[in-house]
Write an enzyme that holds these catalytic residues in place. Structure first.
Site, PDB file in Angstrom:
ATOM      1  N   GLY A   1      13.988 -23.101 -12.450  1.00  0.00           N
ATOM      2  CA  GLY A   1      15.000 -23.855 -13.198  1.00  0.00           C
ATOM      3  C   GLY A   1      15.522 -25.006 -12.352  1.00  0.00           C
ATOM      4  O   GLY A   1      15.235 -25.090 -11.150  1.00  0.00           O
ATOM      5  N   LEU A   2      16.298 -25.851 -12.993  1.00  0.00           N
ATOM      6  CA  LEU A   2      16.859 -27.029 -12.306  1.00  0.00           C
ATOM      7  C   LEU A   2      17.742 -26.607 -11.139  1.00  0.00           C
ATOM      8  O   LEU A   2      18.279 -25.493 -11.116  1.00  0.00           O
ATOM      9  CB  LEU A   2      17.716 -27.834 -13.290  1.00  0.00           C
ATOM     10  CG  LEU A   2      17.014 -28.551 -14.437  1.00  0.00           C
ATOM     11  CD1 LEU A   2      18.058 -29.168 -15.370  1.00  0.00           C
ATOM     12  CD2 LEU A   2      16.077 -29.637 -13.904  1.00  0.00           C
ATOM     13  N   SER A   3      17.913 -27.509 -10.195  1.00  0.00           N
ATOM     14  CA  SER A   3      18.882 -27.277  -9.116  1.00  0.00           C
ATOM     15  C   SER A   3      20.263 -27.080  -9.741  1.00  0.00           C
ATOM     16  O   SER A   3      20.665 -27.845 -10.620  1.00  0.00           O
ATOM     17  CB  SER A   3      18.890 -28.498  -8.186  1.00  0.00           C
ATOM     18  OG  SER A   3      19.869 -28.328  -7.193  1.00  0.00           O
TER      19      SER A   3
ATOM     20  N   SER B   1      21.068 -24.552 -11.624  1.00  0.00           N
ATOM     21  CA  SER B   1      21.018 -23.748 -12.866  1.00  0.00           C
ATOM     22  C   SER B   1      21.514 -22.329 -12.603  1.00  0.00           C
ATOM     23  O   SER B   1      22.010 -21.662 -13.516  1.00  0.00           O
ATOM     24  CB  SER B   1      19.594 -23.742 -13.439  1.00  0.00           C
ATOM     25  OG  SER B   1      18.679 -23.201 -12.513  1.00  0.00           O
ATOM     26  N   GLY B   2      21.360 -21.854 -11.361  1.00  0.00           N
ATOM     27  CA  GLY B   2      21.867 -20.517 -11.031  1.00  0.00           C
ATOM     28  C   GLY B   2      20.817 -19.554 -10.487  1.00  0.00           C
ATOM     29  O   GLY B   2      21.058 -18.352 -10.422  1.00  0.00           O
ATOM     30  N   LYS B   3      19.675 -20.073 -10.049  1.00  0.00           N
ATOM     31  CA  LYS B   3      18.593 -19.200  -9.539  1.00  0.00           C
ATOM     32  C   LYS B   3      19.061 -18.374  -8.346  1.00  0.00           C
ATOM     33  O   LYS B   3      18.857 -17.153  -8.300  1.00  0.00           O
ATOM     34  CB  LYS B   3      17.370 -20.042  -9.120  1.00  0.00           C
ATOM     35  CG  LYS B   3      16.791 -20.917 -10.211  1.00  0.00           C
ATOM     36  CD  LYS B   3      15.651 -21.772  -9.716  1.00  0.00           C
ATOM     37  CE  LYS B   3      16.021 -22.778  -8.644  1.00  0.00           C
ATOM     38  NZ  LYS B   3      16.996 -23.812  -9.093  1.00  0.00           N
ATOM     39  N   SER B   4      19.649 -19.028  -7.354  1.00  0.00           N
ATOM     40  CA  SER B   4      20.093 -18.308  -6.149  1.00  0.00           C
ATOM     41  C   SER B   4      21.205 -17.333  -6.497  1.00  0.00           C
ATOM     42  O   SER B   4      21.194 -16.177  -6.055  1.00  0.00           O
ATOM     43  CB  SER B   4      20.583 -19.294  -5.083  1.00  0.00           C
ATOM     44  OG  SER B   4      19.510 -20.095  -4.641  1.00  0.00           O
TER      45      SER B   4
ATOM     46  N   SER C   1      10.530 -24.843  -8.457  1.00  0.00           N
ATOM     47  CA  SER C   1       9.133 -24.743  -8.913  1.00  0.00           C
ATOM     48  C   SER C   1       8.939 -25.478 -10.238  1.00  0.00           C
ATOM     49  O   SER C   1       8.712 -24.850 -11.270  1.00  0.00           O
ATOM     50  CB  SER C   1       8.677 -23.278  -9.005  1.00  0.00           C
ATOM     51  OG  SER C   1       9.615 -22.425  -9.601  1.00  0.00           O
TER      52      SER C   1
HETATM   53  N1  ATP Z   1      26.686 -18.300 -15.713  1.00  0.00           N
HETATM   54  C1  ATP Z   1      26.370 -18.715 -14.481  1.00  0.00           C
HETATM   55  N2  ATP Z   1      25.228 -18.269 -13.907  1.00  0.00           N
HETATM   56  C2  ATP Z   1      24.873 -18.700 -12.664  1.00  0.00           C
HETATM   57  N3  ATP Z   1      25.597 -19.575 -11.932  1.00  0.00           N
HETATM   58  C3  ATP Z   1      26.746 -20.043 -12.467  1.00  0.00           C
HETATM   59  C4  ATP Z   1      27.169 -19.639 -13.757  1.00  0.00           C
HETATM   60  N4  ATP Z   1      28.313 -20.275 -14.039  1.00  0.00           N
HETATM   61  C5  ATP Z   1      28.605 -21.020 -12.964  1.00  0.00           C
HETATM   62  N5  ATP Z   1      27.678 -20.879 -12.002  1.00  0.00           N
HETATM   63  C6  ATP Z   1      27.690 -21.577 -10.707  1.00  0.00           C
HETATM   64  O1  ATP Z   1      26.624 -22.487 -10.704  1.00  0.00           O
HETATM   65  C7  ATP Z   1      26.121 -22.659  -9.378  1.00  0.00           C
HETATM   66  C8  ATP Z   1      24.633 -22.372  -9.360  1.00  0.00           C
HETATM   67  O2  ATP Z   1      24.153 -22.686  -8.083  1.00  0.00           O
HETATM   68  P1  ATP Z   1      22.869 -22.039  -7.425  1.00  0.00           P
HETATM   69  O3  ATP Z   1      22.932 -22.392  -5.994  1.00  0.00           O
HETATM   70  O4  ATP Z   1      22.770 -20.605  -7.797  1.00  0.00           O
HETATM   71  O5  ATP Z   1      21.717 -22.844  -8.176  1.00  0.00           O
HETATM   72  P2  ATP Z   1      20.156 -22.905  -7.842  1.00  0.00           P
HETATM   73  O6  ATP Z   1      19.485 -22.822  -9.163  1.00  0.00           O
HETATM   74  O7  ATP Z   1      19.826 -21.889  -6.819  1.00  0.00           O
HETATM   75  O8  ATP Z   1      19.998 -24.375  -7.273  1.00  0.00           O
HETATM   76  P3  ATP Z   1      18.996 -24.952  -6.130  1.00  0.00           P
HETATM   77  O9  ATP Z   1      17.675 -25.166  -6.792  1.00  0.00           O
HETATM   78  O10 ATP Z   1      19.618 -26.242  -5.712  1.00  0.00           O
HETATM   79  O11 ATP Z   1      18.941 -23.961  -5.006  1.00  0.00           O
HETATM   80  C9  ATP Z   1      26.919 -21.713  -8.471  1.00  0.00           C
HETATM   81  O12 ATP Z   1      27.943 -22.432  -7.863  1.00  0.00           O
HETATM   82  C10 ATP Z   1      27.457 -20.693  -9.487  1.00  0.00           C
HETATM   83  O13 ATP Z   1      28.638 -20.096  -9.044  1.00  0.00           O
HETATM   84 MG    MG Z   2      19.081 -22.034  -4.861  1.00  0.00          MG
END
Ligand code: ATP
Ligand code: MG
Length: 203
Positions: free
Chosen positions: A34-36, A38-41, A108
């Site tokens: 998913g996009l940066s 989006s909440g993957k981590s 990815s």
């Molecule tokens: N419903 C939700 N599910 C997941 N994350 C959420 C939600 N609502 C808000 N957030 C917030 O959105 C952010 C998601 O960031 P996260 O680092 O998880 O994204 P990522 O997909 O891992 O990005 P990257 O590709 O840059 O690593 C966090 O700060 C999280 O607290």
């Molecule tokens: Mg991440």
């Protein structure tokens, strides 16, 4: 392409099945894409905690962490992104062989790269988890301040801004984090693992 010649596979007596039986659950890759922002981590880490408390063995591979070590020689060009995913796929495959649920959290962005990982493991060992959120939401969250930098032109090839993201076409699980909370998202994935007999219903 394999460069080396004269290499011969050596089988172990202990098999993947033996290791899974010892652990009391199956093993598979949970591939978060998913996009940066989006909440993957966030979701994969929350899932890891939930699974761990159920006695399910896991390991999480996360984008930036892997780029600190194994993939420190790779950047963000299309070729480097593909090689990044290929190596992670191979590591994840080894971990599935070791009997673990491997949670990977990488943007990815290319379908072809994700499909290539899917192809190197058994059919039920690759669970694609599309963590979906609108670009507007991701940009608003901007947990690492990267969208801001990308908009200012300080980061090039940023997914969603000036590099593409190809939405999964055959994801086993789709989670819309515009709609679902972190806890609800974790519950969706655990239900999937139970319904498809990856872990016990009682777990
Ligand atoms: N419903 C939700 N599910 C997941 N994350 C959420 C939600 N609502 C808000 N957030 C917030 O959105 C952010 C998601 O960031 P996260 O680092 O998880 O994204 P990522 O997909 O891992 O990005 P990257 O590709 O840059 O690593 C966090 O700060 C999280 O607290
Ligand atoms: Mg991440």
């Amino acid at each position: 392409m394999t460069k080396a010649k004269n290499i011969v596979w050596h089988e172990s007596e202990v098999t993947k099945r033996d290791r899974q039986e010892a652990k009391g659950h199956k093993s598979a890759i949970l591939w978060f894409t998913g996009l940066s922002g989006s909440g993957k981590s966030t979701i994969s880490a929350a899932l890891e905690t939930a699974l761990h408390s159920k006695g399910v063995h896991t390991y999480r591979l996360d984008g930036d962490n892997v780029r600190h070590g194994l993939n420190k020689n790779l950047g963000f060009s299309p070729d480097d992104r593909s090689e990044n995913i290929r190596r992670i796929g191979e590591v994840a495959k080894l971990m599935v062989d070791a009997g673990l649920f491997t949670l990977t959290a990488f943007i990815s962005p290319y379908q072809e790269d994700r499909d290539q990982v899917r192809e190197i493991v058994d059919a039920d060992e690759f669970i694609e988890v599309y963590v979906k959120a609108s670009l507007e939401t991701c940009e608003e969250r901007d947990p690492k301040g990267l969208y801001k930098k990308a908009r200012l032109g300080e980061i090039k090839d940023f997914t969603g801004i000036d590099a593409p993201y190809e939405e999964p076409v055959n994801a086993e699980i789709s989670i819309d984090t515009n709609q679902l909370s972190i806890e609800e998202s974790v519950e969706v994935i655990i239900s999937y693992l139970k319904e498809n007999n990856y872990i016990k219903k009682s777990q």
